[in-house]
Design a protein around this motif. Structure first.
Motif, PDB file in Angstrom:
ATOM      1  N   LEU A   1       0.825  -1.216   0.000  1.00 60.39           N
ATOM      2  CA  LEU A   1       0.000   0.000   0.000  1.00 60.39           C
ATOM      3  C   LEU A   1       0.856   1.262   0.000  1.00 60.39           C
ATOM      4  N   TYR A   2       1.944   1.246   0.756  1.00 62.76           N
ATOM      5  CA  TYR A   2       2.828   2.416   0.787  1.00 62.76           C
ATOM      6  C   TYR A   2       3.494   2.621  -0.580  1.00 62.76           C
ATOM      7  N   SER A   3       3.858   1.517  -1.237  1.00 60.30           N
ATOM      8  CA  SER A   3       4.437   1.623  -2.584  1.00 60.30           C
ATOM      9  C   SER A   3       3.443   2.264  -3.539  1.00 60.30           C
ATOM     10  N   LEU A   4       2.183   1.880  -3.433  1.00 60.39           N
ATOM     11  CA  LEU A   4       1.154   2.488  -4.282  1.00 60.39           C
ATOM     12  C   LEU A   4       0.980   3.972  -3.968  1.00 60.39           C
ATOM     13  N   TYR A   5       0.997   4.308  -2.707  1.00 64.36           N
ATOM     14  CA  TYR A   5       0.852   5.694  -2.268  1.00 64.36           C
ATOM     15  C   TYR A   5       1.960   6.564  -2.864  1.00 64.36           C
ATOM     16  N   ILE A   6       3.198   6.110  -2.731  1.00 60.63           N
ATOM     17  CA  ILE A   6       4.332   6.856  -3.275  1.00 60.63           C
ATOM     18  C   ILE A   6       4.248   6.917  -4.794  1.00 60.63           C
ATOM     19  N   SER A   7       3.864   5.806  -5.411  1.00 59.43           N
ATOM     20  CA  SER A   7       3.766   5.743  -6.861  1.00 59.43           C
ATOM     21  C   SER A   7       2.764   6.756  -7.399  1.00 59.43           C
ATOM     22  N   LEU A   8       1.630   6.862  -6.746  1.00 58.44           N
ATOM     23  CA  LEU A   8       0.627   7.826  -7.208  1.00 58.44           C
ATOM     24  C   LEU A   8       1.099   9.261  -6.995  1.00 58.44           C
ATOM     25  N   ASP A   9       1.748   9.524  -5.873  1.00 56.26           N
ATOM     26  CA  ASP A   9       2.257  10.869  -5.600  1.00 56.26           C
ATOM     27  C   ASP A   9       3.267  11.293  -6.665  1.00 56.26           C
ATOM     28  N   PHE A  10       4.190  10.413  -6.989  1.00 56.19           N
ATOM     29  CA  PHE A  10       5.218  10.728  -7.981  1.00 56.19           C
ATOM     30  C   PHE A  10       4.728  10.537  -9.414  1.00 56.19           C
ATOM     31  N   GLY A  11       3.922   9.522  -9.638  1.00 51.30           N
ATOM     32  CA  GLY A  11       3.455   9.239 -10.996  1.00 51.30           C
ATOM     33  C   GLY A  11       2.518  10.306 -11.527  1.00 51.30           C
ATOM     34  N   LEU A  12       1.628  10.778 -10.670  1.00 53.43           N
ATOM     35  CA  LEU A  12       0.680  11.808 -11.101  1.00 53.43           C
ATOM     36  C   LEU A  12       1.260  13.214 -10.945  1.00 53.43           C
ATOM     37  N   GLY A  13       2.201  13.369 -10.014  1.00 54.61           N
ATOM     38  CA  GLY A  13       2.760  14.692  -9.761  1.00 54.61           C
ATOM     39  C   GLY A  13       4.116  14.933 -10.395  1.00 54.61           C
ATOM     40  N   GLY A  14       4.784  13.868 -10.851  1.00 48.28           N
ATOM     41  CA  GLY A  14       6.097  14.027 -11.463  1.00 48.28           C
ATOM     42  C   GLY A  14       7.134  14.478 -10.450  1.00 48.28           C
ATOM     43  N   PHE A  15       8.186  15.131 -10.938  1.00 46.91           N
ATOM     44  CA  PHE A  15       9.255  15.629 -10.071  1.00 46.91           C
ATOM     45  C   PHE A  15       8.702  16.430  -8.896  1.00 46.91           C
ATOM     46  N   GLU A  16       7.716  17.238  -9.169  1.00 52.06           N
ATOM     47  CA  GLU A  16       7.209  18.146  -8.140  1.00 52.06           C
ATOM     48  C   GLU A  16       6.211  17.450  -7.229  1.00 52.06           C
ATOM     49  N   THR A  17       5.820  16.250  -7.515  1.00 53.72           N
ATOM     50  CA  THR A  17       4.899  15.406  -6.745  1.00 53.72           C
ATOM     51  C   THR A  17       3.557  16.095  -6.539  1.00 53.72           C
ATOM     52  N   LEU A  18       2.640  15.372  -5.956  1.00 59.40           N
ATOM     53  CA  LEU A  18       1.352  15.959  -5.589  1.00 59.40           C
ATOM     54  C   LEU A  18       1.417  16.589  -4.204  1.00 59.40           C
ATOM     55  N   GLY A  19       2.547  16.407  -3.533  1.00 63.35           N
ATOM     56  CA  GLY A  19       2.729  16.997  -2.216  1.00 63.35           C
ATOM     57  C   GLY A  19       2.201  16.149  -1.076  1.00 63.35           C
ATOM     58  N   TRP A  20       1.868  14.900  -1.328  1.00 62.22           N
ATOM     59  CA  TRP A  20       1.316  14.036  -0.284  1.00 62.22           C
ATOM     60  C   TRP A  20       2.342  13.707   0.803  1.00 62.22           C
ATOM     61  N   GLN A  21       3.615  13.868   0.499  1.00 63.74           N
ATOM     62  CA  GLN A  21       4.672  13.537   1.461  1.00 63.74           C
ATOM     63  C   GLN A  21       5.339  14.800   2.000  1.00 63.74           C
ATOM     64  N   GLY A  22       4.665  15.900   1.866  1.00 63.44           N
ATOM     65  CA  GLY A  22       5.220  17.173   2.295  1.00 63.44           C
ATOM     66  C   GLY A  22       5.104  18.180   1.170  1.00 63.44           C
TER      67      GLY A  22
END
Length: 148
Positions: free
Chosen positions: A18-39
Motif C-alpha cells: 500500500l505504501y508503494s502504491l501511495y508513493i507511486s501515485l504521488d510521484f506518478g501523477l505529480g512528477g518531479f514536483e509530486t502531488l505533495g502528499w509527502q510534504g
C-alpha cells in the motif's frame, strides 16, 4: 507461533504494498514536483525546459513501475508459497535500488533524515523480509507436510 509469524508477515507485506502504491501515485501523477502528499512539493525546474520534461516523464514512468511492484506484493499475499520467487525478486529490486543511491556519492543527502528512512526500508527492511519469508515458508511447509 508459526501461524502468528505468517500473519504478521502478510500484514507487513500489505503495508509495504500500500505504501508503494501511495508513493507511486504521488510521484506518478505529480512528477518531479509530486502531488505533495509527502510534504510540500519542491519547485524543481522550469516545466517549459525540454530536458526537464524528458526527466519528468522518466520519473513518472519509474513511479508506475514502483506502483506495479506494490500491486504485485498485494497480490502475492494471497499465497506466499506460490509467489515466493516473485516476492524475492521484488525485495531484491528494492535492495538494488537502495544500493544505487550510494552511486551519487553525496552522503550528506543520503544520510539526511529525509532519505535515511527510505534507505533503511529499501535495504534493511527488504533484507528482513527476505529472511522472514524464508523462515515463514520453511515452518509452513513443515506444518503442511505433517498434516498431509
Amino acid at each position: 507461533m508459526q501461524r502468528a509469524s505468517l500473519m504478521g508477515l502478510k500484514i507487513v507485506l500489505v503495508l509495504v504494498g500500500l505504501y508503494s502504491l501511495y508513493i507511486s501515485l504521488d510521484f506518478g501523477l505529480g512528477g518531479f514536483e509530486t502531488l505533495g502528499w509527502q510534504g510540500a512539493p519542491p519547485q524543481v525546474a522550469d516545466a517549459n525546459n525540454l530536458r526537464y520534461g524528458v526527466q519528468d516523464s522518466h520519473f513518472r514512468f519509474l513511479a508506475g513501475v514502483f506502483g506495479t511492484l506494490g500491486v504485485c506484493i498485494l497480490l502475492a499475499v494471497r499465497d506466499l508459497a506460490k509467489y515466493r520467487l516473485l516476492l524475492q525478486a521484488i525485495f531484491s529490486a528494492f535492495i538494488v535500488g537502495g544500493l544505487l543511491r550510494f552511486s551519487a556519492n553525496n552522503f550528506t543527502i543520503l544520510f539526511s533524515s529525509e532519505l535515511l528512512r527510505a534507505l533503511i526500508a529499501e535495504i534493511g527492511l527488504m533484507l528482513g523480509l527476505h529472511w522472514w519469508l524464508r523462515q515463514a515458508l520453511k515452518g509452513d511447509s513443515l506444518t503442511q507436510s505433517a498434516q498431509g
